[in-house]
Write a protein that holds these residues in place. Structure first.
Motif, short mmCIF file in Angstrom:
data_model
loop_
_atom_site.label_atom_id
_atom_site.label_comp_id
_atom_site.label_asym_id
_atom_site.label_seq_id
_atom_site.Cartn_x
_atom_site.Cartn_y
_atom_site.Cartn_z
N SER A 402 0.76 5.01 3.42
CA SER A 402 1.19 4.41 4.79
C SER A 402 1.42 2.91 4.69
N LEU A 403 0.58 2.48 3.88
CA LEU A 403 0.55 0.83 3.85
C LEU A 403 1.44 0.40 2.97
N ALA A 404 2.44 1.28 2.31
CA ALA A 404 3.43 0.75 1.45
C ALA A 404 4.30 -0.27 2.09
N LEU A 411 1.89 -8.28 4.07
CA LEU A 411 0.81 -8.51 4.91
C LEU A 411 -0.58 -8.08 4.14
N ILE A 412 -0.37 -7.34 2.98
CA ILE A 412 -1.45 -6.93 2.16
C ILE A 412 -1.22 -7.04 0.76
N GLU A 413 -2.31 -7.31 0.00
CA GLU A 413 -2.14 -6.99 -1.46
C GLU A 413 -3.04 -5.93 -1.92
N LEU A 419 -7.85 -3.52 -1.32
CA LEU A 419 -6.98 -4.14 -0.32
C LEU A 419 -7.37 -5.28 0.11
N THR A 420 -6.65 -6.36 0.21
CA THR A 420 -6.88 -7.59 0.41
C THR A 420 -5.69 -8.13 1.87
N VAL A 421 -6.09 -8.41 2.65
CA VAL A 421 -5.23 -8.90 3.79
C VAL A 421 -4.87 -10.30 3.47
N ALA A 435 -4.15 2.12 9.76
CA ALA A 435 -3.81 3.13 8.44
C ALA A 435 -4.99 4.08 8.13
N PHE A 436 -6.34 3.38 8.34
CA PHE A 436 -7.29 4.14 7.84
C PHE A 436 -8.04 5.11 8.77
N ASP A 437 -7.35 5.00 10.09
CA ASP A 437 -7.79 5.37 11.35
C ASP A 437 -7.37 7.09 11.12
#
Length: 454
Positions: A402-404, A411-413, A419-421, A435-437
């Motif tokens: 879902s983070l793709a 927005l992220i790496e 995971l890094t914002v 996304a983690f919720d």
């Protein structure tokens, strides 16, 4: 491109002062007895090492600010102070009666409402009453929220003498049109006066709360507000997005039309301009909505990786146990949450019966505890990790899938188990936490529960 990203990610979302968020608590498995058991367990684990946090909700205000979503009771009758303090101290006594040793208080915060609605004398009675049955932990931090219009030098001196070194003043915006729309008219002179008093008395962390997205705000008003703020040199700033939640009963957010509010790109521009100005003026972004100078304890906690977030917001150190006293307050034992009755009448009735006034709560599952840690990591340090030994939960592959799109949008790496914002992604950290919720994903809300993310 930036505008398209704002439109894509501007959805309703939690602010994640807890996980699970309050609408997703499982109240069916909760009881006051289970809460007491959880409270005692956490106290035994944490009191000797780190102490506890104490939040005291002081709900009274003399007028209704129409931007505010907090639990409050509007009145000009100051005789209500004594009965409320008596009830809070009785509640505190019930908690202390459950313990076999004196609690060490590491962090204490007075919130509201308007804590400085109460007289300095009554605040002294309250704090002395708390410490009749408690002691101060090593390295304690005490803070309170002050209204610039009614905080007196005596308020500041009395609380300083009691151990308070942090004060937060609600500024919101200095533009008169904006102030009138939110029914919060306070001249710059009033804020300057209390800020100078606090510094002269010896407060070591002075914070100003600013809000973007208020009715009639423009780039010019935000710029002027931040220029004026910098002239007073606060140590810490909260620069919040206005949370428009008029559907919540009793919050008073009906003093203006939706058409008066800046939307989407316009609102985000207020933040970007404000953030750039704050950065140029020596403030550093530390977590969602917060900025601090390099001399402030919260900045050092952010740099050292010890910053924590709970129902009181960000703090410079973690305490496992947080007790919320007063109407509507929320407590956190790490293993469970519990919320007090939300009306004064119900709160007083429960206290009169000699009962802890909790009316709902949630017992955290093993999965909850894992996900809570990820969300705390993202909120406090903009990064999180997972692996076979720790941090892994069954739905991690689905979370990553879902983070793709967020990764594609920069927005992220994503690295191996990390995971890094990115800097670009920091304004969207609430989306990333969503996304983690897994509770939110499993049961999408049928009605609007949360404010918009942007």
């Amino acid at each position: 491109m930036q505008n398209n990203i704002i439109q894509k990610y501007n959805v309703p979302g939690p602010r994640y002062t807890s996980y699970p968020t309050v609408p997703y608590w499982d109240n069916s498995g909760f009881s006051a007895e289970k809460w007491e058991t959880s409270f005692i367990k956490s106290f035994k684990e944490s009191n000797g090492d780190e102490g506890i946090s104490l939040y005291i909700h002081l709900p009274f205000c003399e007028s209704m600010c129409t931007f505010c979503g907090c639990n409050k009771r509007v009145t000009r009758r100051h005789e209500v102070e004594t009965a409320y303090i008596t009830a809070v101290l009785e509640e505190w006594g019930m908690y202390c009666d459950l313990l076999i040793e004196k609690p060490l208080i590491k962090e204490l915060h007075l919130g509201g409402g308007t804590p400085t609605f109460f007289s300095p004398e009554n605040l002294e009675i309250l704090i002395n009453g708390i410490f009749d049955r408690a002691a101060k932990a090593q390295g304690y931090e005490f803070g309170f929220e002050g209204h610039p219009n009614n905080t007196t030098r005596q308020h500041l001196q009395t609380l300083y003498n009691l151990g308070f070194r942090r004060v937060s003043f609600g500024v919101q915006d200095y533009n008169e049109t904006v102030q009138k729309a939110i029914n919060r008219v306070q001249p710059f002179h009033n804020v300057a006066k209390v800020t100078f008093w606090a510094r002269e008395i010896g407060y070591t962390s002075i914070s100003h709360d600013l809000v973007f997205g208020l009715p009639f705000q423009t780039l010019e008003t935000i710029t002027d507000t931040i220029e004026k703020t910098k002239s007073l040199n606060p140590d810490r700033l909260a620069f919040y997005s206005y949370a428009h939640v008029p559907w919540i009963k009793g919050n008073g957010q009906r003093g203006f039309d939706d058409s008066n509010l800046p939307k989407d790109e316009e609102k985000r521009a207020l933040y970007e301009v404000g953030k750039n100005l704050l950065t140029k003026k020596g403030f550093h972004e530390i977590g969602m909505d917060h900025f601090a100078t390099t001399t402030d304890s919260l900045y050092h906690a952010y740099k050292n990786g010890t910053m924590h977030r709970n129902f009181m917001g960000y703090s410079s150190g973690k305490t496992q146990l947080m007790i919320g006293l007063g109407v509507s307050s929320i407590s956190d034992s790490w293993y469970a949450f519990a919320q007090n009755e939300k009306t004064l009448e119900d709160y007083y009735n429960r206290i009169a019966l000699g009962e802890l006034p909790v009316f709902r709560g949630h017992l955290l599952t093993e999965e909850d505890l894992l996900i809570r840690k990820h969300i705390l990591n993202l909120m406090c340090s903009f990064t999180t990790t997972w692996g076979a030994q720790q941090g892994w939960f069954e739905e991690i592959p689905a979370v990553l899938a879902s983070l793709a799109e967020m990764e594609h949008d920069g927005l992220i790496e994503l690295g191996k188990n990390r995971l890094t914002v990115t800097e670009k992604g920091k304004p969207f950290v609430r989306n990333i936490c969503m996304a983690f919720d897994v509770r939110l994903k499993r049961k999408a809300p049928q009605t609007q529960l949360f404010s918009m993310v942007v």
